[in-house]
Write a protein that holds these residues in place. Structure first.
Motif, PDB file in Angstrom:
ATOM      1  N   ALA A  14      12.324  39.679   9.024  1.00  0.00           N
ATOM      2  CA  ALA A  14      13.650  40.061   8.314  1.00  0.00           C
ATOM      3  C   ALA A  14      14.716  38.946   9.047  1.00  0.00           C
ATOM      4  N   TRP A  15      14.612  38.368  10.018  1.00  0.00           N
ATOM      5  CA  TRP A  15      15.637  37.619  10.452  1.00  0.00           C
ATOM      6  C   TRP A  15      15.905  36.398   9.445  1.00  0.00           C
ATOM      7  N   HIS A  16      14.920  36.190   8.656  1.00  0.00           N
ATOM      8  CA  HIS A  16      14.776  35.035   7.752  1.00  0.00           C
ATOM      9  C   HIS A  16      15.194  35.728   6.556  1.00  0.00           C
ATOM     10  N   PHE A  17      14.704  36.633   5.810  1.00  0.00           N
ATOM     11  CA  PHE A  17      15.103  37.139   4.684  1.00  0.00           C
ATOM     12  C   PHE A  17      16.474  37.826   4.305  1.00  0.00           C
ATOM     13  N   SER A  18      16.787  38.380   5.715  1.00  0.00           N
ATOM     14  CA  SER A  18      18.102  39.097   5.425  1.00  0.00           C
ATOM     15  C   SER A  18      19.293  38.179   5.110  1.00  0.00           C
ATOM     16  N   TRP A  19      19.254  36.981   5.673  1.00  0.00           N
ATOM     17  CA  TRP A  19      20.577  36.195   5.257  1.00  0.00           C
ATOM     18  C   TRP A  19      20.400  35.765   3.755  1.00  0.00           C
ATOM     19  N   GLN A  20      19.190  35.692   3.277  1.00  0.00           N
ATOM     20  CA  GLN A  20      18.793  35.038   2.055  1.00  0.00           C
ATOM     21  C   GLN A  20      19.400  36.093   0.920  1.00  0.00           C
ATOM     22  N   LEU A  21      19.046  37.485   1.303  1.00  0.00           N
ATOM     23  CA  LEU A  21      19.261  38.614   0.496  1.00  0.00           C
ATOM     24  C   LEU A  21      20.947  38.880   0.454  1.00  0.00           C
ATOM     25  N   LEU A  22      21.673  38.192   1.213  1.00  0.00           N
ATOM     26  CA  LEU A  22      23.107  38.185   1.082  1.00  0.00           C
ATOM     27  C   LEU A  22      23.793  37.281   0.420  1.00  0.00           C
ATOM     28  N   GLN A  23      22.824  36.482  -0.212  1.00  0.00           N
ATOM     29  CA  GLN A  23      23.540  35.247  -1.053  1.00  0.00           C
ATOM     30  C   GLN A  23      24.387  35.939  -2.422  1.00  0.00           C
ATOM     31  N   PRO A  24      25.424  35.146  -2.934  1.00  0.00           N
ATOM     32  CA  PRO A  24      26.499  35.582  -3.727  1.00  0.00           C
ATOM     33  C   PRO A  24      25.829  36.254  -5.067  1.00  0.00           C
ATOM     34  N   ASP A  25      24.535  35.511  -5.494  1.00  0.00           N
ATOM     35  CA  ASP A  25      24.019  35.783  -6.776  1.00  0.00           C
ATOM     36  C   ASP A  25      23.384  36.975  -6.820  1.00  0.00           C
ATOM     37  N   LYS A  26      22.976  37.461  -5.448  1.00  0.00           N
ATOM     38  CA  LYS A  26      22.009  38.840  -5.679  1.00  0.00           C
ATOM     39  C   LYS A  26      23.098  40.222  -5.789  1.00  0.00           C
ATOM     40  N   VAL A  27      22.375  41.320  -6.425  1.00  0.00           N
ATOM     41  CA  VAL A  27      23.138  42.464  -6.739  1.00  0.00           C
ATOM     42  C   VAL A  27      23.408  43.130  -5.549  1.00  0.00           C
ATOM     43  N   PRO A  28      24.432  44.142  -5.421  1.00  0.00           N
ATOM     44  CA  PRO A  28      25.043  44.821  -3.948  1.00  0.00           C
ATOM     45  C   PRO A  28      23.596  45.664  -3.585  1.00  0.00           C
ATOM     46  N   GLU A  29      22.670  46.288  -4.346  1.00  0.00           N
ATOM     47  CA  GLU A  29      21.834  47.198  -3.574  1.00  0.00           C
ATOM     48  C   GLU A  29      20.899  46.110  -2.703  1.00  0.00           C
ATOM     49  N   ILE A  30      20.573  44.843  -3.126  1.00  0.00           N
ATOM     50  CA  ILE A  30      19.666  43.813  -2.252  1.00  0.00           C
ATOM     51  C   ILE A  30      20.577  43.277  -1.083  1.00  0.00           C
ATOM     52  N   GLN A  31      21.921  43.147  -1.441  1.00  0.00           N
ATOM     53  CA  GLN A  31      22.764  42.595  -0.515  1.00  0.00           C
ATOM     54  C   GLN A  31      22.699  43.798   0.776  1.00  0.00           C
ATOM     55  N   TYR A  32      22.839  44.925   0.122  1.00  0.00           N
ATOM     56  CA  TYR A  32      23.049  46.133   1.097  1.00  0.00           C
ATOM     57  C   TYR A  32      21.771  46.019   2.073  1.00  0.00           C
ATOM     58  N   PHE A  33      20.519  46.038   1.517  1.00  0.00           N
ATOM     59  CA  PHE A  33      19.312  46.066   2.171  1.00  0.00           C
ATOM     60  C   PHE A  33      19.455  44.893   3.174  1.00  0.00           C
ATOM     61  N   GLY A  34      19.756  43.740   2.825  1.00  0.00           N
ATOM     62  CA  GLY A  34      19.776  42.604   3.872  1.00  0.00           C
ATOM     63  C   GLY A  34      20.710  42.874   4.938  1.00  0.00           C
ATOM     64  N   ALA A  35      21.981  43.321   4.826  1.00  0.00           N
ATOM     65  CA  ALA A  35      22.935  43.734   5.809  1.00  0.00           C
ATOM     66  C   ALA A  35      22.469  44.866   6.619  1.00  0.00           C
ATOM     67  N   SER A  36      21.718  45.876   6.252  1.00  0.00           N
ATOM     68  CA  SER A  36      20.855  46.964   6.809  1.00  0.00           C
ATOM     69  C   SER A  36      19.884  46.340   7.816  1.00  0.00           C
ATOM     70  N   ALA A  37      19.186  45.418   7.245  1.00  0.00           N
ATOM     71  CA  ALA A  37      17.991  44.957   8.030  1.00  0.00           C
ATOM     72  C   ALA A  37      18.620  44.106   9.381  1.00  0.00           C
ATOM     73  N   LEU A  38      19.711  43.365   9.203  1.00  0.00           N
ATOM     74  CA  LEU A  38      20.326  42.770  10.112  1.00  0.00           C
ATOM     75  C   LEU A  38      20.826  43.787  11.396  1.00  0.00           C
ATOM     76  N   HIS A  39      21.372  44.791  10.918  1.00  0.00           N
ATOM     77  CA  HIS A  39      21.798  45.831  11.706  1.00  0.00           C
ATOM     78  C   HIS A  39      20.737  46.487  12.551  1.00  0.00           C
ATOM     79  N   ILE A  40      19.649  46.901  11.968  1.00  0.00           N
ATOM     80  CA  ILE A  40      18.331  47.349  12.535  1.00  0.00           C
ATOM     81  C   ILE A  40      17.965  46.466  13.610  1.00  0.00           C
ATOM     82  N   LYS A  41      17.821  45.038  13.282  1.00  0.00           N
ATOM     83  CA  LYS A  41      17.259  44.069  14.293  1.00  0.00           C
ATOM     84  C   LYS A  41      18.286  44.002  15.270  1.00  0.00           C
ATOM     85  N   ILE A  42      19.688  43.862  15.230  1.00  0.00           N
ATOM     86  CA  ILE A  42      20.387  43.651  16.385  1.00  0.00           C
ATOM     87  C   ILE A  42      20.375  44.810  17.190  1.00  0.00           C
TER      88      ILE A  42
END
Length: 913
Positions: free
Chosen positions: A58-86
């Protein structure tokens, strides 16, 4: 998504390998979760994604899911995964990576300041979680740093975007603290640190709220941020400037809701009462809202009036004691109380035209408690000030309790009517409470108003007004002893004068008479004033609940004064029962009323009345007993049996339940001849046997039959003796068909009242014992509980009743094995206390047998559970045999042992146990 990819990308919860958690697979799984119409595929994807979020990848894919070319649903999952890990796996993060993680999060938040708001919020929550984990040592001035970084001029994001992002971060920080999983000692440290850091937050919030150039969206966010911070118990005096700014913002309709929330949260924090000077400064601010409140009420603006009322009540309810203590400020507090009174009496009918008045009711309880808690001198001063206020409150509440016009009420939905009913119950409870403050003068006050209303010839009175005054009386008379009140005779005299033109009014008249039934027992001469009203109402199906419950109360309380009216009461009751005017439960209450009534008559009178009352039902039952069982005749059978058991519940000529003393005892007739209940039971016994023979497999019918005898045993006690032989035979037949909870409960009840039940030749004690052991293994909890109850009642008799002693000696080992099997895992853990009761009874009453049996029973390997060692079994048997006094200790031992048997000892499951 193709099936092969689907299996690799969103494999089931147990089948994914670490390599599966790639950016591509996460995106495929998210697509499946959001867009696949198949619910199973969605569930599969969700399980897999939950695993992905907590994986090291999750540490790896979360940042990639936040890329500007991704749709908000995917970016949201990346941000949520970061929160869970932290938040959940903080200990996995090396300390040398804290700073880079912090910097990355700041970068992402800055980027999303002008992007998707839901993603921005999740990133802010992640950074908040990081800050809480680093404070105070690893990041001493976290909040000040956040403010400084977002105020930097060199940011690519515009000023408003940065400002909103900062406010979002500051808002979620206290919220994240409240829900964080920080250990207790850390929570204390972080709370202290945050309290200090509010010095970096509040000046910024004040500046943004007060500067005219701040756009509405920023000010709204400021108020929400303030609302979040005050819940950290910030000293109220530090909030003064912001509270005043929030009061000013109440004039702006866009900011109104956020301002109310912020003010209420600030005022309601538990610590606020320490800051009396600040509280005193708030009173004029609240009073200053009165014009806005009146305008809102005039314009029908429910949201505004509701919000202002919340503020006034928050100040009054949370701080009445602290403000009453400031005696020199009594006038300003009284003004606040009067403002709350206005809110209580707000025009319109609850809940259709207003929803505000209900918010105020608890305040009146609190104020009264606080006044009555003062020492005598201070209390006397405040009583003088507030008694008139509370008399005014009674008028206001009774006005609010009034029904609307029939026409208007006809348009209300059933939900609105139910809300209004509950609201009236709350008003009733408040009036009852207020009686403590106002005493007998309150009843006089209500009586005078009712008298004036009913005797005035000047203007026609509304039924609503009459009903509300009676409702007030009823509210008090239901719970307060009014036997010494000098206004009740007058009230009883007024009741027949009421012109009853409406169901609601008639209901309240009935309930008021019912509330005065104890008074009528002490003043029997007045019974004739109200009894005809009650008997007349019995014929109206719309008054079913009120009329039947009132008759039952009168028959229970006044039974020794009712013989002159008995024939009439029985005749009217028979008539309404035959016409089937009432629903089943009211028919049962009516039978209970008649049981009370007949108890006070001479035996021959009872038998005569019983004959006319029961004969039609017996004839009906005879006819039903001939029919082939089907659902409709089952209902009729259960109904008739229910009528009989409810009649026998209260028909008690022994008066052993009466608490009459002194001269009252002269009223009691001396029982002559056989007990009428036994006479009837013996007459109908064969018929009941016949019904039972056709319905032995039906739990409801068996239960209804058992209820008749169980209720009779409780009422009759020793008089039940003539029934024992027949009952034993019937119980034996029940058991041999199927051991049901109701039959076991009846046997236990009969055994408790009549131990010689087991001396009866016709009862096969061995068969009953074995059936009850069998019932211990049934899956239904009520049957198992009934069986356990049966054994705890039976085992103490093994010394005094020979047949019981014999069967325990022969079959007790079988009982013990069934109990151990249940504890070993065959029965639900919720039933362990019941099995512990059997072990305790065996140990107390059959100790020598138990000490032999328990060692033998626990000998075989794997019994009662393969998880037990011989040492654990040995310890358990020794513990049980040692404890013959403390039942609670035995229950604890059984709970402990069952956890060992089930392999749950020391797991999270024990926390719920």
């Amino acid at each position: 998504m193709e099936r092969r990819e689907e299996q690799s990308g969103a494999a089931g919860a147990g089948g994914a390998s670490a390599l599966d958690f790639t950016v591509e697979n996460v995106e495929k799984a998210l697509h499946q979760l959001y867009y696949d119409p198949n619910i199973e595929n969605k569930n599969l994807a969700q399980k897999w994604l939950m695993q992905a979020q907590v994986s090291p990848q999750a540490w790896h894919f979360s940042w990639q899911l936040l890329q500007p070319d991704k749709v908000p649903e995917i970016q949201y999952f990346g941000a949520s995964a970061l929160h869970i890990k932290i938040s959940r796996y903080w200990s996995d993060i090396p300390t040398d990576q804290y700073e880079s993680l912090k910097a990355q999060l700041f970068t992402q938040i800055t980027r999303f300041a002008s992007g998707s708001k839901i993603v921005l919020t999740r990133l802010c929550v992640a950074l908040a979680s990081l800050a809480l984990s680093m404070m105070p040592d690893a990041w001493p001035c976290a909040v000040a740093d956040m403010v400084r970084l977002f105020q930097a001029e060199d940011s690519p994001v515009d000023g408003q975007g940065r400002c909103l992002a900062l406010l979002e971060l500051l808002t979620v920080l206290p919220e994240e603290f409240q829900t964080s999983r920080l250990p207790q000692y850390r929570k204390g440290l972080v709370r202290t640190s945050l309290a200090v850091e509010c010095g970096a937050v509040f000046p910024l919030l004040e500046q943004l709220l007060q500067q005219p150039s701040s756009p509405s969206c920023v000010r709204q966010k400021v108020l929400k941020c303030f609302s979040s911070w005050v819940q950290l118990e910030v000293p109220l005096q530090d909030c003064e400037a912001l509270i005043q700014a929030a009061f000013a913002a109440l004039q702006d309709s866009e900011l109104f809701d956020s301002s109310v929330e912020a003010i209420v949260n600030a005022i309601s924090q538990p610590d606020a009462q320490r800051y009396v000077n600040t509280l005193l400064k708030l009173i004029p601010l609240v009073l200053g809202l009165q014009e806005q409140l009146r305008q809102a009420v005039q314009n029908g603006d429910m949201e505004t009036s509701h919000g202002i009322c919340r503020i006034a009540v928050a100040l009054g309810e949370n701080h009445s004691r602290a403000l009453l203590d400031q005696v020199e400020h009594w006038q300003s507090f009284l003004a606040l109380v009067n403002m709350i009174m206005f809110c209580t009496g707000i025009p319109g009918h609850y809940p259709v035209n207003e929803t505000t008045s209900s918010l105020t009711l608890t305040f009146w309880y609190t104020l009264q408690d606080d006044i009555l808690s003062f020492e005598a001198e201070k209390q006397a001063v405040y009583q003088q000030v507030y008694r008139p206020v509370y008399f005014q409150l009674v008028d206001v509440l009774l006005h609010k309790a009034q029904f609307p016009s029939d026409e208007e009420y006809g348009f209300w939905s059933s939900d609105e009517k139910e809300q209004f009913r509950i609201y009236r119950v709350d008003i009733s409870d408040t009036l009852m409470y207020v009686y403590e403050m106002l005493g007998a003068e309150l009843l006089s006050n209500l009586y005078d108003k009712l008298g004036r209303l009913l005797t005035s010839s000047e203007e026609p009175y509304s039924w609503q007004h009459t009903e509300a005054l009676l409702y007030g009386f009823q509210s008090i008379a239901e719970t307060i002893d009014v036997n010494y009140s000098d206004v009740v005779p007058g009230l009883i005299g007024l009741i027949p004068r009421i012109s009853i033109s409406n169901v609601q009014l008639a209901d309240t008249v009935m309930f008021t008479i019912g509330a005065l039934s104890e008074w009528l027992a002490d003043h029997p001469v007045m019974i004739n004033s109200v009894l005809p009203l009650v008997l007349h109402a019995l014929g109206n199906p719309e008054l079913s609940v009120s009329s039947v419950s009132t008759l039952k109360k009168i028959c229970r309380e006044c039974k020794y004064d009712l013989p002159p009216y008995a024939a009439n009461i029985v005749a009217v009751s028979q008539d309404v029962l035959m016409k089937q005017i009432h629903k089943t439960s009211q028919c049962m209450w009516l039978m209970q009323a008649l049981g009370f009534l007949l108890s006070a008559l001479q035996v021959e009178e009872i038998l005569k009345n019983l004959h006319s009352l029961i004969s039609p039902y017996i004839q009906q039952l005879e006819k039903l007993a001939e029919e082939i069982p089907n659902p409709s005749n089952k209902l009729a059978i259960v109904h008739i049996l229910g009528l009989l058991s409810n009649l026998f519940t209260t028909l008690d000529i022994s008066h052993h339940d009466d608490d009459h003393e002194g001269p009252e005892l002269r009223k009691l007739p001396v029982p002559q001849g056989p007990n009428p209940v036994v006479v009837v039971l013996q007459q109908v016994f064969q018929l009941i046997q016949k019904v039972l023979s056709k319905w032995l497999n039906d739990a409801q019918v068996v239960e209804a039959v058992c209820a008749i005898f169980e209720k009779s045993v409780k009422t009759l006690l020793d008089d039940f003796a003539p029934m024992v032989p027949q009952l034993c035979e019937m119980l034996g037949r029940m058991y041999s068909t199927i051991p049901q909870a109701s039959a076991l409960d009846l046997t236990r009840q009969a055994l408790k009242r009549k131990p010689d039940l087991f001396l009866c030749e016709r009862l096969d004690v061995k068969a009953v014992f074995q059936c009850a052991v069998l019932a211990l293994k049934f899956p239904e909890a009520p049957t198992v509980k009934a069986s356990c109850g049966f054994f705890t009642e039976l085992l103490p008799r093994c010394g005094e009743v020979e047949s019981v002693g014999k069967v325990v000696q022969e079959d007790g080992r079988m009982l013990l094995i069934a109990v151990l099997e249940a504890i070993g895992g065959q029965a639900s853990r919720s039933l362990m206390d019941c099995f512990a009761d059997i072990l305790f009874a065996l140990n107390k009453h059959c100790f020598s047998l138990l000490s032999m049996w328990i060692k033998e029973a626990l000998q075989p390997p794997g019994f009662p559970s393969a998880r037990l060692s011989p040492e654990q079994k040995d310890t358990f048997s020794q513990q049980i045999l040692r404890e013959r006094v403390n039942k609670r200790r035995v229950k604890e031992m059984v709970k402990e042992f069952t956890l060992l048997c089930r392999g749950l000892h020391g797991t999270d499951y024990t926390a719920d146990y």
